[in-house]
Scaffold this active site. Structure first.
Site, PDB file in Angstrom:
ATOM      1  N   SER A 185       0.817  -1.216   0.000  1.00 43.12           N
ATOM      2  CA  SER A 185       0.000   0.000   0.000  1.00 43.12           C
ATOM      3  C   SER A 185       0.851   1.267   0.000  1.00 43.12           C
ATOM      4  O   SER A 185       0.384   2.323  -0.450  1.00 43.12           O
ATOM      5  CB  SER A 185      -0.948   0.009   1.209  1.00 43.12           C
ATOM      6  OG  SER A 185      -0.217  -0.088   2.422  1.00 43.12           O
ATOM      7  N   ASP A 426      -3.446   6.658  11.865  1.00 42.06           N
ATOM      8  CA  ASP A 426      -2.637   5.999  10.837  1.00 42.06           C
ATOM      9  C   ASP A 426      -1.320   6.762  10.707  1.00 42.06           C
ATOM     10  O   ASP A 426      -1.273   7.852  10.128  1.00 42.06           O
ATOM     11  CB  ASP A 426      -3.396   5.997   9.511  1.00 42.06           C
ATOM     12  CG  ASP A 426      -2.617   5.345   8.377  1.00 42.06           C
ATOM     13  OD1 ASP A 426      -1.431   5.000   8.574  1.00 42.06           O
ATOM     14  OD2 ASP A 426      -3.182   5.191   7.276  1.00 42.06           O
ATOM     15  N   HIS A 429       0.836   5.341   6.495  1.00 40.81           N
ATOM     16  CA  HIS A 429       0.656   5.880   5.149  1.00 40.81           C
ATOM     17  C   HIS A 429       0.906   7.389   5.146  1.00 40.81           C
ATOM     18  O   HIS A 429       1.193   7.972   6.192  1.00 40.81           O
ATOM     19  CB  HIS A 429      -0.743   5.535   4.641  1.00 40.81           C
ATOM     20  CG  HIS A 429      -0.999   4.062   4.605  1.00 40.81           C
ATOM     21  ND1 HIS A 429      -1.652   3.386   5.631  1.00 40.81           N
ATOM     22  CD2 HIS A 429      -0.678   3.122   3.681  1.00 40.81           C
ATOM     23  CE1 HIS A 429      -1.718   2.096   5.334  1.00 40.81           C
ATOM     24  NE2 HIS A 429      -1.134   1.905   4.168  1.00 40.81           N
TER      25      HIS A 429
END
Length: 447
Positions: A185, A426, A429
């Protein structure tokens, strides 16, 4: 009349015998040639040019035998039993040569050593709302982040300048080509960044995006070019190769097989690989291609990653002609999970961070040095076949660049989580526009 008939009849066995001898001799001759060709191929050495590969392999006999192909791994695959890792290797004997190593820092200036400069005149390079291909996982402003300073930082190497981003020039570099990002990702985020950087100059009726799948492609018709992403988080075949349903309790991989993914990426002209974070989630299980009884071997993440990197490196060494195909490897993307590492005494993470770290050389625990060294050792065997883009140190400074709570979460958050934003932030990312745009500026530099 009768006499002539008997004469012809006596000649037939002779003709048949001659024909039979001719057929037998032809079969023996061809068999000998086939054996000779097979012997020459197994030598693996061109007498005039030396070994055909930097990495010599002793591939299992059934590795490419269509009659004995192993069962394809998917999210329903399971081990029948598990034993400890036996120490077996994939058959890759790495032999380092003193070749020109096409590293990112072979330029006269080290592009990866520098600092972040606040620049709201030239950055961001695009607007989040103007990119129709933006991911909800990375669209931080859309999901409530009001502080937009994370978009305005520009990477400045110490002793030189990065080449200024130019959309038209980049498209000309890609004309008639396939650019493919392969990995997890984080690499998907870099792919989305590249699409957002490029899409604005392509008329809406001259561009298209294929549906989300293991291989997803953005196409620009007038340049006959594609910018693609292939989901392959471990590089080798695994039961986590579904781009949507890959959160599994038991992670199984084939440490000796990249064939399924390579069948997709081998057609690309420019390849950008990454792998790292998935190896940091505990032990993995190995299911060798030659294992017929479903017996897995358990191994720690670092050694599992090393086996996968060696299988990938063997493919690169055996299949990449540097004059025809460009291959890049992007180093580990850092995390910012513990604020005590940059602010001793604190107990947070990246949540509510708004400025980069200014301590030059800062290195958090999310970037594993033994892993970095292992990757360096494997890549060094490939010489000029691979260009390394070292994003780790420059991204370490950007504790402010993560989505934290400002993204779409597909799972329902509990009241306890919502009351404590740090608990579900998060910090892995990256928001877009943001840090991955700089990774692509570096890629533009080396293309």
């Amino acid at each position: 009349m009768t006499q002539r008939w008997h004469k012809k009849k006596t000649q037939l066995p002779v003709v048949a015998l001659v024909f039979f001898i001719f057929i037998v001799c032809s079969i023996l001759y061809n068999e000998r040639n086939i054996q000779k060709i097979h012997h020459d191929q197994t030598e693996g050495v061109d007498k005039d040019h030396g070994p055909t590969s930097l990495l010599e392999s002793t591939v299992p006999a059934n590795y490419s035998n269509p009659n004995r192909l192993p069962v394809i791994l998917d999210r329903f695959s399971a081990c029948r039993s598990t034993v400890q890792y036996s120490g077996r290797r994939g058959g890759w004997a790495v032999r380092t040569r003193n070749l020109d190593r096409q590293r990112g820092n072979r330029e006269s200036c080290d592009l990866f050593s520098g600092n972040w400069v606040f620049d709201n005149s030239s950055h961001p390079l695009y607007n989040e709302s103007d990119c129709p291909y933006m991911s909800d996982q990375l669209a931080c402003h859309k999901h409530g982040r009001l502080d937009l300073s994370y978009q305005y930082w520009r990477w400045q190497p110490h002793d030189c300048n990065l080449k200024r981003w130019n959309i038209t020039e980049m498209w000309e570099k890609l004309r008639g080509k396939r650019l493919m990002f392969v990995g997890d990702s984080l690499n998907r985020g870099q792919w989305i960044s590249m699409v957002c950087l490029l899409q604005s100059v392509i008329p809406a009726n001259k561009r298209s995006m294929s549906p989300n799948a293991p291989l997803t492609a953005f196409r620009a018709e007038e340049y006959n070019a594609t910018v693609e992403f292939l989901w392959a988080p471990l590089l080798v075949e695994s039961n986590s190769d579904d781009p949507v349903n890959h959160r599994l309790d038991e992670r199984i991989m084939r440490p000796d097989s990249v064939l399924r993914h390579a069948s997709q990426w081998k057609h690309a002209d420019i390849l950008v690989f990454n792998t790292y974070l998935w190896w940091r989630q505990g032990p993995v299980k190995l299911l060798w291609s030659t294992e017929a009884n479903g017996v897995c071997e358990e191994i720690d993440g670092l050694r599992g990653m090393e086996l996968a990197m060696e299988a990938w490196a063997n493919w690169v060494a055996s299949n990449v002609n540097s004059l025809k195909k460009r291959v890049f490897f992007v180093t580990m993307s850092p995390t910012h999970l513990w604020s005590r590492e940059w602010e001793p005494g604190s107990e947070g993470n990246c949540y509510n961070e708004r400025t980069p770290i200014t301590n030059e050389g800062y290195w958090g625990s999310g970037s594993d040095l033994p892993t970095m060294q292992m990757v360096e050792n494997v890549l060094s065997s490939l010489g000029s076949k691979v260009t390394v883009i070292n994003i780790t140190q420059l991204s370490e400074y950007r504790k402010d660049g993560h989505p934290s709570i400002y993204r779409k979460f597909w799972e329902t958050l509990s009241p306890q989580q919502l009351s404590n934003p740090v608990s579900y932030s998060d910090c892995i990312h990256w928001c877009l526009p943001g840090v991955p745009d700089v990774w692509n500026e570096l890629l533009f530099q080396f293309l």
